[in-house]
Design a protein around this motif. Structure first.
Motif, PDB file in Angstrom:
ATOM      1  N   VAL A 394       0.852  -1.185   0.000  1.00  0.00           N
ATOM      2  CA  VAL A 394       0.000   0.000   0.000  1.00  0.00           C
ATOM      3  C   VAL A 394       0.889   1.237   0.000  1.00  0.00           C
ATOM      4  N   SER A 395       0.688   2.107  -0.979  1.00  0.00           N
ATOM      5  CA  SER A 395       1.443   3.354  -1.081  1.00  0.00           C
ATOM      6  C   SER A 395       2.942   3.059  -1.071  1.00  0.00           C
ATOM      7  N   ILE A 396       3.686   3.659  -0.141  1.00  0.00           N
ATOM      8  CA  ILE A 396       5.138   3.474  -0.111  1.00  0.00           C
ATOM      9  C   ILE A 396       5.539   2.197   0.611  1.00  0.00           C
ATOM     10  N   PHE A 397       4.580   1.471   1.179  1.00  0.00           N
ATOM     11  CA  PHE A 397       4.879   0.254   1.930  1.00  0.00           C
ATOM     12  C   PHE A 397       4.800  -0.972   1.036  1.00  0.00           C
ATOM     13  N   ASP A 398       5.842  -1.808   1.066  1.00  0.00           N
ATOM     14  CA  ASP A 398       5.849  -3.017   0.242  1.00  0.00           C
ATOM     15  C   ASP A 398       5.634  -4.287   1.053  1.00  0.00           C
ATOM     16  N   THR A 399       5.502  -4.166   2.385  1.00  0.00           N
ATOM     17  CA  THR A 399       5.346  -5.336   3.238  1.00  0.00           C
ATOM     18  C   THR A 399       4.131  -5.139   4.133  1.00  0.00           C
ATOM     19  N   CYS A 400       3.027  -5.786   3.757  1.00  0.00           N
ATOM     20  CA  CYS A 400       1.762  -5.600   4.462  1.00  0.00           C
ATOM     21  C   CYS A 400       1.138  -6.948   4.801  1.00  0.00           C
ATOM     22  N   TYR A 401       0.222  -6.925   5.796  1.00  0.00           N
ATOM     23  CA  TYR A 401      -0.403  -8.141   6.293  1.00  0.00           C
ATOM     24  C   TYR A 401      -1.909  -7.933   6.436  1.00  0.00           C
ATOM     25  N   ASN A 402      -2.660  -9.008   6.220  1.00  0.00           N
ATOM     26  CA  ASN A 402      -4.108  -8.982   6.419  1.00  0.00           C
ATOM     27  C   ASN A 402      -4.402  -9.533   7.808  1.00  0.00           C
ATOM     28  N   LEU A 403      -4.661  -8.643   8.753  1.00  0.00           N
ATOM     29  CA  LEU A 403      -4.899  -9.045  10.137  1.00  0.00           C
ATOM     30  C   LEU A 403      -6.363  -8.863  10.527  1.00  0.00           C
ATOM     31  N   SER A 404      -7.241  -8.849   9.545  1.00  0.00           N
ATOM     32  CA  SER A 404      -8.660  -8.574   9.800  1.00  0.00           C
ATOM     33  C   SER A 404      -9.306  -9.610  10.712  1.00  0.00           C
ATOM     34  N   GLY A 405      -8.808 -10.858  10.718  1.00  0.00           N
ATOM     35  CA  GLY A 405      -9.418 -11.894  11.544  1.00  0.00           C
ATOM     36  C   GLY A 405      -8.766 -12.083  12.893  1.00  0.00           C
ATOM     37  N   PHE A 406      -7.878 -11.196  13.264  1.00  0.00           N
ATOM     38  CA  PHE A 406      -7.096 -11.382  14.474  1.00  0.00           C
ATOM     39  C   PHE A 406      -7.515 -10.414  15.577  1.00  0.00           C
ATOM     40  N   VAL A 407      -7.396 -10.888  16.802  1.00  0.00           N
ATOM     41  CA  VAL A 407      -7.528 -10.016  17.963  1.00  0.00           C
ATOM     42  C   VAL A 407      -6.156  -9.456  18.329  1.00  0.00           C
ATOM     43  N   ASP A 437      -9.232   0.774   7.613  1.00  0.00           N
ATOM     44  CA  ASP A 437     -10.027   0.448   8.801  1.00  0.00           C
ATOM     45  C   ASP A 437     -10.596  -0.959   8.750  1.00  0.00           C
ATOM     46  N   VAL A 438      -9.992  -1.828   7.930  1.00  0.00           N
ATOM     47  CA  VAL A 438     -10.498  -3.196   7.813  1.00  0.00           C
ATOM     48  C   VAL A 438      -9.451  -4.240   8.195  1.00  0.00           C
ATOM     49  N   GLY A 439      -8.298  -3.811   8.679  1.00  0.00           N
ATOM     50  CA  GLY A 439      -7.339  -4.769   9.197  1.00  0.00           C
ATOM     51  C   GLY A 439      -6.082  -4.978   8.385  1.00  0.00           C
ATOM     52  N   THR A 440      -5.771  -4.100   7.437  1.00  0.00           N
ATOM     53  CA  THR A 440      -4.509  -4.180   6.711  1.00  0.00           C
ATOM     54  C   THR A 440      -3.447  -3.402   7.487  1.00  0.00           C
ATOM     55  N   PHE A 441      -2.374  -4.094   7.877  1.00  0.00           N
ATOM     56  CA  PHE A 441      -1.273  -3.490   8.610  1.00  0.00           C
ATOM     57  C   PHE A 441      -0.004  -3.608   7.767  1.00  0.00           C
ATOM     58  N   CYS A 442       0.828  -2.569   7.815  1.00  0.00           N
ATOM     59  CA  CYS A 442       2.060  -2.569   7.028  1.00  0.00           C
ATOM     60  C   CYS A 442       3.276  -2.298   7.908  1.00  0.00           C
ATOM     61  N   PHE A 443       4.401  -2.845   7.479  1.00  0.00           N
ATOM     62  CA  PHE A 443       5.705  -2.618   8.098  1.00  0.00           C
ATOM     63  C   PHE A 443       6.093  -1.177   7.795  1.00  0.00           C
ATOM     64  N   ALA A 444       6.125  -0.331   8.812  1.00  0.00           N
ATOM     65  CA  ALA A 444       6.141   1.114   8.616  1.00  0.00           C
ATOM     66  C   ALA A 444       7.539   1.686   8.417  1.00  0.00           C
ATOM     67  N   PHE A 445       8.231   1.162   7.431  1.00  0.00           N
ATOM     68  CA  PHE A 445       9.530   1.679   7.019  1.00  0.00           C
ATOM     69  C   PHE A 445       9.550   1.717   5.496  1.00  0.00           C
ATOM     70  N   ALA A 446      10.472   2.481   4.938  1.00  0.00           N
ATOM     71  CA  ALA A 446      10.582   2.564   3.485  1.00  0.00           C
ATOM     72  C   ALA A 446      12.039   2.766   3.104  1.00  0.00           C
ATOM     73  N   SER A 447      12.318   2.508   1.849  1.00  0.00           N
ATOM     74  CA  SER A 447      13.686   2.660   1.364  1.00  0.00           C
ATOM     75  C   SER A 447      13.914   4.062   0.823  1.00  0.00           C
ATOM     76  N   SER A 448      15.163   4.452   0.814  1.00  0.00           N
ATOM     77  CA  SER A 448      15.563   5.741   0.266  1.00  0.00           C
ATOM     78  C   SER A 448      16.652   5.507  -0.764  1.00  0.00           C
ATOM     79  N   ALA A 449      16.490   6.113  -1.913  1.00  0.00           N
ATOM     80  CA  ALA A 449      17.490   5.944  -2.969  1.00  0.00           C
ATOM     81  C   ALA A 449      18.775   6.693  -2.644  1.00  0.00           C
ATOM     82  N   SER A 450      18.682   7.647  -1.719  1.00  0.00           N
ATOM     83  CA  SER A 450      19.877   8.393  -1.327  1.00  0.00           C
ATOM     84  C   SER A 450      20.555   7.685  -0.163  1.00  0.00           C
ATOM     85  N   GLY A 451      21.684   8.214   0.276  1.00  0.00           N
ATOM     86  CA  GLY A 451      22.387   7.645   1.416  1.00  0.00           C
ATOM     87  C   GLY A 451      21.859   8.151   2.745  1.00  0.00           C
ATOM     88  N   LEU A 452      20.852   9.043   2.712  1.00  0.00           N
ATOM     89  CA  LEU A 452      20.311   9.632   3.925  1.00  0.00           C
ATOM     90  C   LEU A 452      19.313   8.702   4.603  1.00  0.00           C
TER      91      LEU A 452
END
Length: 481
Positions: A394-407, A437-452
Motif C-alpha cells: 500500500v502506497s510506499i509500503f511493500d510489506t503488508c499483512y491482512n490481520l482482519s481476523g485477528f484479535v 479500517d479493515v485490518g490491513t497493517f504494514c511494516f512502517a519503514f521505506a527505502s531511500s534511494a539516497s544515502g540519507l
C-alpha cells in the motif's frame, strides 16, 4: 492461521532501552500487537475548534518549574477549513503523499547543504506547550498552540525539528491559505516591532532583503510551499510564560501545505529557530512526547533545562556543518527479533563532507533507510512473520499483512542499535501500523534511494525524546507518553 480470541492482552506502548533495563514483554525477542485496539485509531477524527487564547487552558506547571504545552496527533484533529471528511485509508494515503514530498525536499536540501549559525541573547524560563498533530490540516505532522502578540492571539503552529524560522500568516494578507484561527494582525499587537535592514538579526536570515527600511524574509520549502513577508520582533506566550523579542516572520504572501495552521514553529538546530534564539537560557534543551495514534491523551513539548529527564539513555548528537538545522544521531545497526541485521555501520555514517547520516525529524512520518539496509531489514522481518497472512503493498509500503481476523498477533521486536551501545526497541504499534479500517497493517519503514536515513515520527511516538543542545546529546525515555 487462526485468530487468538483467548489472548486478551492489550499491548501498552512500552519503550525498551537495554541500557536502562526497561522491559517490553515477557519474551525479549517478541511482543504482542493488539490488532483491535490499534484499529481504534482509524476512526474519524474529532473536529478542530477555533478558540481564543486562555493562559490556563494550554499549559500545566510541573514540580520542576517547567511549562508544558499540549501536543496532539493530527489524526485526532479535524478542521472545518478543509475537506478532510475521509476515512482512515484516505487520510493515510494523503499523509504518505505529503511524506514523499517531505523526504524529497530533505534529500535535495541535505545534498546541497547550506544554512547559517549564530548566537542569540533572549531570556526565558523553562516553559513548554502541548503539541497537536496536523495531518488532517493538510500541513505538517504535529501542531502546537501558542499565543502570538500582545494581547496574545492563540494560533496553531506546525512543529518542525528540521526548520529554523518561526513565522505566522499576517494581515494584510496579499496571498494566504485558509487557517483555523483568524489571521494575526500586527496592528492589534502592542509588542510588534519590525526589524530594520541594518539589524544583525536580518543578517542571519537567508535570502533576506530590504523594503522601506524593514527586513524582508523569504522561505521556500521543498514541496513548493513558501512564505514571504517582514521580519519582526514579537512576544510569544506559552501557557503562562511570556517570551519577549522573538524574531518571527510576518508572512503576507504564503502558499502550501500548511492549511489549518497559522504558521510554523521551527525548533531546528540553527540560530534562528526558537531553540537557537533562546540560546544559553535554555541551553538548547527541549523535550517532546509525540502522542500515539488512537490515544485521547495529549503529548507535550517542553523547553528548558528542567525538561531533561533523569534515567534517559543518551546518544551523542552529530552536527553537520552543511546542514546545522538538522539533528543527526549515530546509528550502528538494526535488529529484528533480537538478532542484528547484517548491515554495515558505514551505511548509516555521516561523511566528512556532510552526506548520508541519520536525521531525527518530526516532520517526516515514515522512517527511511538506504535501499540495501532497508531490504535486509525488511527481509529479516518477513522471515520471522512467515505465519502471518500477507496483503498487497500500500502506497510506499511493500510489506503488508491482512490481520482482519485477528484479535492480537505475536511479532518480533524491532530495534535500533545506536553508536556507543544504547538499543532502542520499538513498541509494536510503532512499526506495524493500520493503513485502512479493515485490518490491513504494514511494516512502517521505506527505502531511500539516497544515502540519507531519517527516523520519522511514527517510530518516535509514545517515547519521551529530549535534546540537550548544550552538551550535544539526545535522550530516549525513561518515560512513555
Amino acid at each position: 492461521m487462526s485468530a487468538f480470541p483467548s489472548l486478551a492482552i492489550i499491548l501498552v506502548a512500552v519503550l525498551h532501552l537495554t541500557v536502562s533495563g526497561i522491559a517490553t514483554a515477557s519474551h525479549p525477542d517478541f511482543q504482542l500487537l493488539n490488532v483491535k485496539q490499534t484499529l481504534i485509531g482509524t476512526k474519524k477524527p474529532t473536529p478542530l475548534k477555533t478558540f481564543e487564547y486562555h493562559e490556563q487552558s494550554n499549559a500545566s506547571e510541573s514540580d520542576q518549574g517547567k511549562w508544558k504545552l499540549k501536543l496532539v496527533h493530527r489524526d485526532k484533529l479535524f478542521s472545518n477549513t478543509t475537506t478532510a471528511f475521509h476515512d482512515h485509508s484516505h487520510r493515510f494515503l494523503a499523509r504518505m503523499q505529503r511524506d514523499v514530498k517531505r523526504v524529497a525536499s530533505l534529500v535535495r536540501l541535505l545534498s546541497g547543504g547550506g544554512g547559517h549559525d549564530g548566537d542569540a541573547a533572549y531570556e526565558v524560563n523553562d516553559f513548554g506547550s502541548d503539541v497537536v498533530s496536523g495531518m488532517d490540516q493538510g500541513s505538517g505532522e504535529y501542531f502546537v498552540r501558542i499565543g502570538v502578540g500582545s494581547p496574545p492571539r492563540s494560533q496553531y503552529m506546525v512543529i518542525d525539528s528540521g526548520s529554523d524560522i518561526v513565522w505566522v500568516q499576517c494581515q494584510p494578507c496579499n496571498q494566504c491559505y485558509r487557517q483555523s484561527d483568524p489571521v494575526f494582525d500586527p496592528a492589534n499587537s502592542a509588542s510588534y516591532s519590525g526589524v530594520s535592514c541594518t539589524s544583525s538579526v536580518c543578517d542571519r536570515i537567508e535570502n533576506s532583503g530590504c523594503h522601506a527600511g524593514r527586513c524582508r524574509y523569504e522561505v521556500m520549502y521543498g514541496d513548493g510551499s513558501y512564505t514571504k513577508g517582514t521580519l519582526a520582533l514579537e512576544t510569544l506566550t506559552f501557557g503562562r510564560t511570556v517570551v519577549k523579542n522573538v524574531a518571527i516572520g510576518c508572512g503576507h504572501i504564503n502558499r502550501g501545505m500548511f492549511i489549518g495552521a497559522a504558521g510554523l514553529l521551527g525548533v531546528g538546530g540553527g540560530s534562528m529557530s526558537l531553540v537557537g534564539q533562546l540560546g544559553g537560557q535554555t541551553g538548547g534543551a527541549f523535550s517532546y512526547c509525540l502522542v500515539s495514534r488512537g490515544s485521547d491523551a495529549s503529548g507535550s513539548l517542553v523547553f528548558g533545562r528542567g525538561a531533561m529527564p533523569v534515567g534517559a539513555a543518551w546518544v551523542p548528537l552529530l552536527r553537520n556543518p552543511r546542514a546545522p538545522s538538522f539533528y543527526y544521531v549515530g546509528l550502528s545497526g538494526l535488529g529484528v527479533g533480537g538478532i542484528r541485521v547484517p548491515v554495515s555501520e558505514d551505511t548509516f555514517r555521516l561523511s566528512e563532507l556532510g552526506y548520508g547520516g541519520v536525521v531525527m525529524d518530526t516532520g517526516t512520518a515514515v522512517t527511511r533507510f538506504p535501499t540495501l539496509a532497508y531490504n535486509a531489514f525488511r527481509d529479516a522481518f518477513v522471515a520471522q512473520t512467515a505465519n502471518l497472512p500477507r496483503a498487497s503493498g500500500v502506497s510506499i509500503f511493500d510489506t503488508c499483512y491482512n490481520l482482519s481476523g485477528f484479535v492480537s498477533v505475536r511479532v518480533p521486536t524491532v530495534s535500533f542499535y545506536f553508536s556507543g551501545g544504547p538499543i532502542l526497541t520499538l513498541p509494536a504499534r510503532n512499526f506495524l501500523i493500520p493503513v485502512d479500517d479493515v485490518g490491513t497493517f504494514c511494516f512502517a519503514f521505506a527505502s531511500s534511494a539516497s544515502g540519507l536515513s531519517i527516523i520519522g515520527n511514527i517510530q518516535q511516538e509514545g517515547i519521551q525524546i529530549s535534546f540537550d543542545g548544550a552538551n550535544g546529546f539526545v535522550g530516549f525515555g525513561p518515560n512513555v507518553c
